[in-house]
Design a protein around this motif. Structure first.
Motif, PDB file in Angstrom:
ATOM      1  N   GLU A 183     -26.636  68.574 -17.808  1.00  0.00           N
ATOM      2  CA  GLU A 183     -25.374  68.089 -18.367  1.00  0.00           C
ATOM      3  C   GLU A 183     -24.400  69.233 -18.604  1.00  0.00           C
ATOM      4  O   GLU A 183     -24.776  70.306 -19.084  1.00  0.00           O
ATOM      5  CB  GLU A 183     -25.617  67.350 -19.680  1.00  0.00           C
ATOM      6  N   SER A 184     -23.137  68.973 -18.272  1.00  0.00           N
ATOM      7  CA  SER A 184     -22.091  69.961 -18.510  1.00  0.00           C
ATOM      8  C   SER A 184     -20.803  69.243 -18.872  1.00  0.00           C
ATOM      9  O   SER A 184     -20.596  68.076 -18.527  1.00  0.00           O
ATOM     10  CB  SER A 184     -21.855  70.821 -17.262  1.00  0.00           C
ATOM     11  N   ALA A 185     -19.916  69.949 -19.575  1.00  0.00           N
ATOM     12  CA  ALA A 185     -18.613  69.393 -19.924  1.00  0.00           C
ATOM     13  C   ALA A 185     -17.818  69.070 -18.669  1.00  0.00           C
ATOM     14  O   ALA A 185     -17.112  68.064 -18.604  1.00  0.00           O
ATOM     15  CB  ALA A 185     -17.843  70.387 -20.796  1.00  0.00           C
ATOM     16  N   GLU A 186     -17.949  69.917 -17.651  1.00  0.00           N
ATOM     17  CA  GLU A 186     -17.196  69.718 -16.413  1.00  0.00           C
ATOM     18  C   GLU A 186     -17.566  68.396 -15.748  1.00  0.00           C
ATOM     19  O   GLU A 186     -16.688  67.620 -15.345  1.00  0.00           O
ATOM     20  CB  GLU A 186     -17.453  70.875 -15.456  1.00  0.00           C
ATOM     21  N   MET A 187     -18.867  68.114 -15.630  1.00  0.00           N
ATOM     22  CA  MET A 187     -19.276  66.890 -14.960  1.00  0.00           C
ATOM     23  C   MET A 187     -18.969  65.649 -15.809  1.00  0.00           C
ATOM     24  O   MET A 187     -18.657  64.584 -15.271  1.00  0.00           O
ATOM     25  CB  MET A 187     -20.759  66.958 -14.597  1.00  0.00           C
ATOM     26  N   GLN A 188     -19.032  65.769 -17.117  1.00  0.00           N
ATOM     27  CA  GLN A 188     -18.607  64.657 -17.968  1.00  0.00           C
ATOM     28  C   GLN A 188     -17.113  64.392 -17.788  1.00  0.00           C
ATOM     29  O   GLN A 188     -16.671  63.241 -17.776  1.00  0.00           O
ATOM     30  CB  GLN A 188     -18.927  64.961 -19.433  1.00  0.00           C
ATOM     31  N   PHE A 189     -16.354  65.461 -17.618  1.00  0.00           N
ATOM     32  CA  PHE A 189     -14.919  65.316 -17.357  1.00  0.00           C
ATOM     33  C   PHE A 189     -14.675  64.562 -16.055  1.00  0.00           C
ATOM     34  O   PHE A 189     -13.864  63.629 -16.001  1.00  0.00           O
ATOM     35  CB  PHE A 189     -14.258  66.693 -17.308  1.00  0.00           C
ATOM     36  N   TYR A 190     -15.382  64.951 -14.991  1.00  0.00           N
ATOM     37  CA  TYR A 190     -15.189  64.270 -13.710  1.00  0.00           C
ATOM     38  C   TYR A 190     -15.597  62.800 -13.792  1.00  0.00           C
ATOM     39  O   TYR A 190     -14.936  61.930 -13.203  1.00  0.00           O
ATOM     40  CB  TYR A 190     -15.962  64.980 -12.607  1.00  0.00           C
ATOM     41  N   ALA A 191     -16.662  62.526 -14.517  1.00  0.00           N
ATOM     42  CA  ALA A 191     -17.079  61.129 -14.686  1.00  0.00           C
ATOM     43  C   ALA A 191     -15.998  60.337 -15.412  1.00  0.00           C
ATOM     44  O   ALA A 191     -15.684  59.197 -15.050  1.00  0.00           O
ATOM     45  CB  ALA A 191     -18.401  61.072 -15.448  1.00  0.00           C
ATOM     46  N   GLY A 192     -15.412  60.941 -16.441  1.00  0.00           N
ATOM     47  CA  GLY A 192     -14.334  60.276 -17.169  1.00  0.00           C
ATOM     48  C   GLY A 192     -13.109  60.054 -16.314  1.00  0.00           C
ATOM     49  O   GLY A 192     -12.472  58.990 -16.370  1.00  0.00           O
ATOM     50  N   MET A 193     -12.775  61.028 -15.468  1.00  0.00           N
ATOM     51  CA  MET A 193     -11.609  60.891 -14.610  1.00  0.00           C
ATOM     52  C   MET A 193     -11.843  59.861 -13.503  1.00  0.00           C
ATOM     53  O   MET A 193     -10.908  59.204 -13.051  1.00  0.00           O
ATOM     54  CB  MET A 193     -11.247  62.249 -14.002  1.00  0.00           C
ATOM     55  N   ALA A 194     -13.097  59.720 -13.067  1.00  0.00           N
ATOM     56  CA  ALA A 194     -13.417  58.677 -12.087  1.00  0.00           C
ATOM     57  C   ALA A 194     -13.131  57.302 -12.669  1.00  0.00           C
ATOM     58  O   ALA A 194     -12.528  56.438 -12.021  1.00  0.00           O
ATOM     59  CB  ALA A 194     -14.884  58.786 -11.676  1.00  0.00           C
ATOM     60  N   GLU A 195     -13.554  57.087 -13.913  1.00  0.00           N
ATOM     61  CA  GLU A 195     -13.286  55.810 -14.573  1.00  0.00           C
ATOM     62  C   GLU A 195     -11.777  55.614 -14.779  1.00  0.00           C
ATOM     63  O   GLU A 195     -11.249  54.510 -14.582  1.00  0.00           O
ATOM     64  CB  GLU A 195     -14.013  55.743 -15.908  1.00  0.00           C
ATOM     65  N   ALA A 196     -11.089  56.689 -15.143  1.00  0.00           N
ATOM     66  CA  ALA A 196      -9.641  56.598 -15.348  1.00  0.00           C
ATOM     67  C   ALA A 196      -8.920  56.244 -14.048  1.00  0.00           C
ATOM     68  O   ALA A 196      -7.926  55.505 -14.057  1.00  0.00           O
ATOM     69  CB  ALA A 196      -9.104  57.909 -15.903  1.00  0.00           C
TER      70      ALA A 196
END
Length: 320
Positions: free
Chosen positions: A128-141
């Motif tokens: 887990e990393s902040a970067e990949m959580q960010f990309y997951a959030g942007m995918a949903e957005a």
């Protein structure tokens, strides 16, 4: 010679609008994201409205980095601006993409967003990393904005809540990751601007609340410190200040640097013209509308729509 004359006209018209803007300087930023070297060039293509060039560059990034979510995310971003352009209409004194039906071409866009999400979540499971959580959030957005455009409010709400969870986790892992503030800022802003009926539905669907003031603050953070999201944050903050809050002068100041940096983007010119018009500055508005009309646009459908928006904008202005 005809092409040269049209390009010269476009540059002059763009300059007429840009010269009306205040000077602006952007401080250098440090990135918390592990970005491929070609990322800035792709972003410049997107916001300069070289959308086909941006799609091709993003697809090249996908080939070079097939397991990295960013190339697919940048392709969705390039496609989104084409969708926004072809869907926009002129109402209430502003050009905006409000509603349109489902189209077959939407499938590719949503597949790209799903690809971003699956790649990010696969890496989150491993490490887990902040970067990949960010990309997951942007995918949903990315999915949210298309669902909202198509009037699929339940799908938009579900993706919005899931995206918020990913972005909150990203900030928990790295509080300095300002790019995550874009999605969180928009979530806070939009949830707090819902109608009374929508607020009741939000309660029954279990959608977390938000604060418009916090949304504006977070969007400001993304503008000031973001790397990937600063331009889109600036555009949507200006659009929302215009659309919902009628803070035209403030929106003008927020949008200005985008027109300075990307005078070849007709949508930025239109947005600037709309704000000048609301402030009664007809000559400045006309300069921006004419700049938008003179700019070459690759996609024929988008170009036709830009010309329609310009004609409607000038007609509403009441000047020749």
């Amino acid at each position: 010679m005809g092409m040269m004359n049209s390009l010269q006209l476009a540059r002059r018209a763009s300059l007429a609008c840009v010269l009306l803007l205040p000077p602006h300087s952007t401080p250098a930023r440090a990135s918390n994201l592990n970005l491929p070297a070609e990322t800035p060039a792709v972003l410049d293509k997107i916001y300069s409205f070289d959308l086909q060039g941006a799609v091709e560059a993003a697809q090249h990034m996908e080939q070079e980095h097939p397991n990295h979510p960013l190339g697919y995310l940048l392709e969705t971003e390039a496609l989104w601006w084409r969708i926004w352009c072809t869907s926009a209409d002129f109402k209430y004194g502003m050009s905006d993409a409000r509603r349109r039906p489902k189209l077959e071409a939407d499938r590719h866009y949503l597949e790209l967003a799903a690809r971003v999400l699956s790649l990010a979540e696969a890496q989150i499971k491993q490490n887990e990393s902040a970067e990949m959580q960010f990309y997951a959030g942007m995918a949903e957005a990315s999915s949210v904005r298309l669902y909202a455009l198509r009037g699929e409010n339940r799908n938009a709400a579900r993706s919005g809540v899931r995206g918020r969870e990913h972005l909150l986790r990203s900030k928990a892992l790295d509080p300095d990751l300002a790019d995550a503030d874009l999605g969180l800022g928009l979530y806070n802003y939009y949830v707090d601007t819902l109608s009374a009926i929508a607020r009741v539905l939000r309660f029954f669907m279990g959608i977390p609340g938000g604060s418009k003031q916090e949304g504006v603050r977070l969007l400001g953070q993304a503008i000031a410190q973001g790397v990937l999201t600063t331009n889109i944050a600036r555009f949507y903050l200006a659009l929302n200040l215009h659309r919902y809050d009628q803070q035209y002068e403030k929106a003008l100041n927020v949008l200005g640097p985008l027109v300075e940096k990307y005078p070849a983007n007709p949508l930025f010119q239109l947005a600037r013209g709309d704000l000048y018009a609301k402030l009664g500055r007809k000559q400045q508005a006309l300069a921006c509308y004419r700049a938008a009309s003179a700019l070459p646009v690759q996609n024929p459908e988008c170009q036709t729509r830009v010309h329609e928006l310009v004609r409607a904008s000038i007609a509403a202005l009441g000047t020749e």
